[in-house]
Design a protein around this motif. Structure first.
Motif, PDB file in Angstrom:
ATOM      1  N   ASP A  22      20.405   3.868 -12.991  1.00  0.00           N
ATOM      2  CA  ASP A  22      21.086   3.712 -11.705  1.00  0.00           C
ATOM      3  C   ASP A  22      22.035   2.519 -11.682  1.00  0.00           C
ATOM      4  O   ASP A  22      22.754   2.330 -10.689  1.00  0.00           O
ATOM      5  N   PHE A  23      22.053   1.717 -12.748  1.00  0.00           N
ATOM      6  CA  PHE A  23      22.991   0.595 -12.789  1.00  0.00           C
ATOM      7  C   PHE A  23      24.390   1.175 -12.973  1.00  0.00           C
ATOM      8  O   PHE A  23      24.709   1.789 -13.998  1.00  0.00           O
ATOM      9  N   ALA A  24      25.223   0.979 -11.947  1.00  0.00           N
ATOM     10  CA  ALA A  24      26.521   1.656 -11.874  1.00  0.00           C
ATOM     11  C   ALA A  24      27.273   1.092 -10.678  1.00  0.00           C
ATOM     12  O   ALA A  24      26.781   0.199  -9.979  1.00  0.00           O
ATOM     13  N   THR A  25      28.460   1.629 -10.445  1.00  0.00           N
ATOM     14  CA  THR A  25      29.234   1.292  -9.251  1.00  0.00           C
ATOM     15  C   THR A  25      29.183   2.471  -8.292  1.00  0.00           C
ATOM     16  O   THR A  25      29.294   3.631  -8.721  1.00  0.00           O
ATOM     17  N   TYR A  26      29.010   2.170  -7.019  1.00  0.00           N
ATOM     18  CA  TYR A  26      28.865   3.194  -5.985  1.00  0.00           C
ATOM     19  C   TYR A  26      30.029   3.084  -4.996  1.00  0.00           C
ATOM     20  O   TYR A  26      30.419   1.981  -4.592  1.00  0.00           O
ATOM     21  N   TYR A  27      30.562   4.245  -4.630  1.00  0.00           N
ATOM     22  CA  TYR A  27      31.687   4.324  -3.698  1.00  0.00           C
ATOM     23  C   TYR A  27      31.336   5.235  -2.527  1.00  0.00           C
ATOM     24  O   TYR A  27      30.736   6.296  -2.721  1.00  0.00           O
ATOM     25  N   CYS A  28      31.755   4.815  -1.333  1.00  0.00           N
ATOM     26  CA  CYS A  28      31.727   5.737  -0.202  1.00  0.00           C
ATOM     27  C   CYS A  28      33.136   6.303  -0.009  1.00  0.00           C
ATOM     28  O   CYS A  28      34.121   5.717  -0.476  1.00  0.00           O
ATOM     29  N   GLN A  29      33.224   7.432   0.679  1.00  0.00           N
ATOM     30  CA  GLN A  29      34.516   8.097   0.901  1.00  0.00           C
ATOM     31  C   GLN A  29      34.438   8.891   2.196  1.00  0.00           C
ATOM     32  O   GLN A  29      33.477   9.624   2.425  1.00  0.00           O
ATOM     33  N   GLN A  30      35.455   8.733   3.023  1.00  0.00           N
ATOM     34  CA  GLN A  30      35.475   9.508   4.268  1.00  0.00           C
ATOM     35  C   GLN A  30      36.221  10.820   4.061  1.00  0.00           C
ATOM     36  O   GLN A  30      37.250  10.871   3.371  1.00  0.00           O
ATOM     37  N   ASN A  53      36.749  12.805   6.897  1.00  0.00           N
ATOM     38  CA  ASN A  53      37.045  13.206   8.270  1.00  0.00           C
ATOM     39  C   ASN A  53      38.477  13.705   8.420  1.00  0.00           C
ATOM     40  O   ASN A  53      38.737  14.645   9.188  1.00  0.00           O
ATOM     41  N   ASN A  54      39.404  13.054   7.726  1.00  0.00           N
ATOM     42  CA  ASN A  54      40.787  13.494   7.801  1.00  0.00           C
ATOM     43  C   ASN A  54      41.574  12.994   6.593  1.00  0.00           C
ATOM     44  O   ASN A  54      41.031  12.292   5.723  1.00  0.00           O
ATOM     45  N   PHE A  55      42.847  13.364   6.530  1.00  0.00           N
ATOM     46  CA  PHE A  55      43.754  12.857   5.506  1.00  0.00           C
ATOM     47  C   PHE A  55      44.506  11.649   6.063  1.00  0.00           C
ATOM     48  O   PHE A  55      44.820  11.621   7.260  1.00  0.00           O
ATOM     49  N   PRO A  56      44.812  10.642   5.241  1.00  0.00           N
ATOM     50  CA  PRO A  56      44.487  10.562   3.820  1.00  0.00           C
ATOM     51  C   PRO A  56      43.014  10.247   3.573  1.00  0.00           C
ATOM     52  O   PRO A  56      42.414   9.446   4.294  1.00  0.00           O
ATOM     53  N   ARG A  57      42.436  10.928   2.603  1.00  0.00           N
ATOM     54  CA  ARG A  57      41.082  10.582   2.193  1.00  0.00           C
ATOM     55  C   ARG A  57      41.083   9.140   1.691  1.00  0.00           C
ATOM     56  O   ARG A  57      42.012   8.720   1.004  1.00  0.00           O
ATOM     57  N   THR A  58      40.067   8.379   2.050  1.00  0.00           N
ATOM     58  CA  THR A  58      39.982   6.987   1.644  1.00  0.00           C
ATOM     59  C   THR A  58      38.587   6.653   1.136  1.00  0.00           C
ATOM     60  O   THR A  58      37.588   7.203   1.623  1.00  0.00           O
ATOM     61  N   PHE A  59      38.569   5.743   0.152  1.00  0.00           N
ATOM     62  CA  PHE A  59      37.341   5.292  -0.473  1.00  0.00           C
ATOM     63  C   PHE A  59      37.062   3.830  -0.104  1.00  0.00           C
ATOM     64  O   PHE A  59      38.001   3.056   0.160  1.00  0.00           O
ATOM     65  N   GLY A  60      35.794   3.453  -0.121  1.00  0.00           N
ATOM     66  CA  GLY A  60      35.437   2.059  -0.092  1.00  0.00           C
ATOM     67  C   GLY A  60      35.830   1.409  -1.411  1.00  0.00           C
ATOM     68  O   GLY A  60      36.156   2.099  -2.392  1.00  0.00           O
ATOM     69  N   GLN A  61      35.756   0.088  -1.459  1.00  0.00           N
ATOM     70  CA  GLN A  61      36.211  -0.644  -2.644  1.00  0.00           C
ATOM     71  C   GLN A  61      35.185  -0.641  -3.777  1.00  0.00           C
ATOM     72  O   GLN A  61      35.497  -1.070  -4.885  1.00  0.00           O
ATOM     73  N   GLY A  62      33.982  -0.163  -3.479  1.00  0.00           N
ATOM     74  CA  GLY A  62      32.953  -0.059  -4.512  1.00  0.00           C
ATOM     75  C   GLY A  62      31.918  -1.167  -4.423  1.00  0.00           C
ATOM     76  O   GLY A  62      32.215  -2.292  -4.016  1.00  0.00           O
ATOM     77  N   THR A  63      30.702  -0.839  -4.824  1.00  0.00           N
ATOM     78  CA  THR A  63      29.607  -1.803  -4.920  1.00  0.00           C
ATOM     79  C   THR A  63      28.980  -1.650  -6.300  1.00  0.00           C
ATOM     80  O   THR A  63      28.514  -0.565  -6.659  1.00  0.00           O
ATOM     81  N   LYS A  64      28.991  -2.728  -7.055  1.00  0.00           N
ATOM     82  CA  LYS A  64      28.429  -2.691  -8.396  1.00  0.00           C
ATOM     83  C   LYS A  64      26.975  -3.122  -8.348  1.00  0.00           C
ATOM     84  O   LYS A  64      26.657  -4.222  -7.875  1.00  0.00           O
ATOM     85  N   VAL A  65      26.103  -2.288  -8.846  1.00  0.00           N
ATOM     86  CA  VAL A  65      24.678  -2.617  -8.939  1.00  0.00           C
ATOM     87  C   VAL A  65      24.423  -3.079 -10.371  1.00  0.00           C
ATOM     88  O   VAL A  65      24.586  -2.316 -11.329  1.00  0.00           O
ATOM     89  N   GLU A  66      24.068  -4.332 -10.526  1.00  0.00           N
ATOM     90  CA  GLU A  66      23.908  -4.914 -11.859  1.00  0.00           C
ATOM     91  C   GLU A  66      22.621  -5.711 -11.939  1.00  0.00           C
ATOM     92  O   GLU A  66      21.948  -5.944 -10.920  1.00  0.00           O
TER      93      GLU A  66
END
Lengths: 118, 105
Positions: free
Chosen positions: B82-90, B92-105
């Motif tokens: 599970d050590f990796a980077t995690y992203y959220c993404q909405q 709901n509409n365009f433009p689709r957007t992602f969070g900047q990421g969370t690195k689990v280390e």
């Protein structure tokens, strides 16, 4: 199992046009919407463009003037064109499928690195 | 555009730990939220969609919750893979957007 494979040039020169193709296996282009997403080296994910099964398109506002996306139904492929590239367009480019219901991108290609350099 | 903000940017954890990542949207998106896991040199993998629905094949130690503007991804009993980077993404509409990421280390 659905498989997506990106193909395109290994290097693009500044001011030229970047062209990428995504070949879809074991799924019909007609049944889903499709997208391009990119990731600059060491950075996060950026959605670039999407095309629906009917051919309607949406683009990132920051790239809208330079980007186009299209379907090739005869070859079960879709393509991206990005004009007037600069070093800022250097990234890994992923093709992806919009999931049924459009909740997420559920299938991704392996990605292709496209450096922009003279 | 809807801005997605993740916190923390990185988290230091050990095998067996419980890890929680938060994602905030700049405006309400209902439950139109997805979470992805990305390991170095590989494409993102969909973990959760519709804020809390586990994608087929994803271990049950992953869970998502939230609606509107605040969402969480929880990993109970962190595993070595599970050590990796995690992203959220909405979605709901365009433009689709992602969070900047969370690195689990």
């Amino acid at each position: 199992q659905v498989h997506l494979q990106e193909s395109g040039p290994g290097l693009v020169k500044p001011s030229e046009t970047l062209s990428l193709t995504c070949t879809v296996s074991d799924a019909s282009i007609h049944d889903y919407s499709w997208a391009w997403i990119r990731q600059p080296p060491g950075k996060g994910l950026e959605w670039v463009s999407s095309v629906s099964y009917s051919g309607s398109t949406n683009h990132s506002p920051s790239l809208k003037s330079r980007v186009s996306i299209s379907l090739d139904t005869s070859n079960n492929q879709f393509s991206l064109r990005l004009t007037s590239v600069t070093a800022a367009d250097t990234a890994v480019y992923y093709c992806a499928r919009h999931a049924s219901g459009d909740w997420a991108f559920d299938v991704w290609g392996q990605g292709t690195m496209v450096p922009v350099s003279s | 555009d809807i801005q997605m903000t993740q916190s923390p940017s990185s988290v230091s954890a050990s095998v067996g730990d419980r890890v929680t990542i938060t994602c905030r949207a700049s405006q309400g998106i209902g439950t139109w939220l997805a979470w992805y896991q990305q390991k170095p040199g590989t494409a993102p993998k969909l973990l959760i969609y519709a804020a809390s629905t586990l994608q087929s094949g994803v271990p049950s130690r992953f869970s998502g919750s939230g609606s509107g503007t605040e969402f969480t991804l929880t990993i109970t009993s962190l595993q070595p893979e599970d050590f990796a980077t995690y992203y959220c993404q909405q979605a709901n509409n365009f433009p689709r957007t992602f969070g900047q990421g969370t690195k689990v280390e």
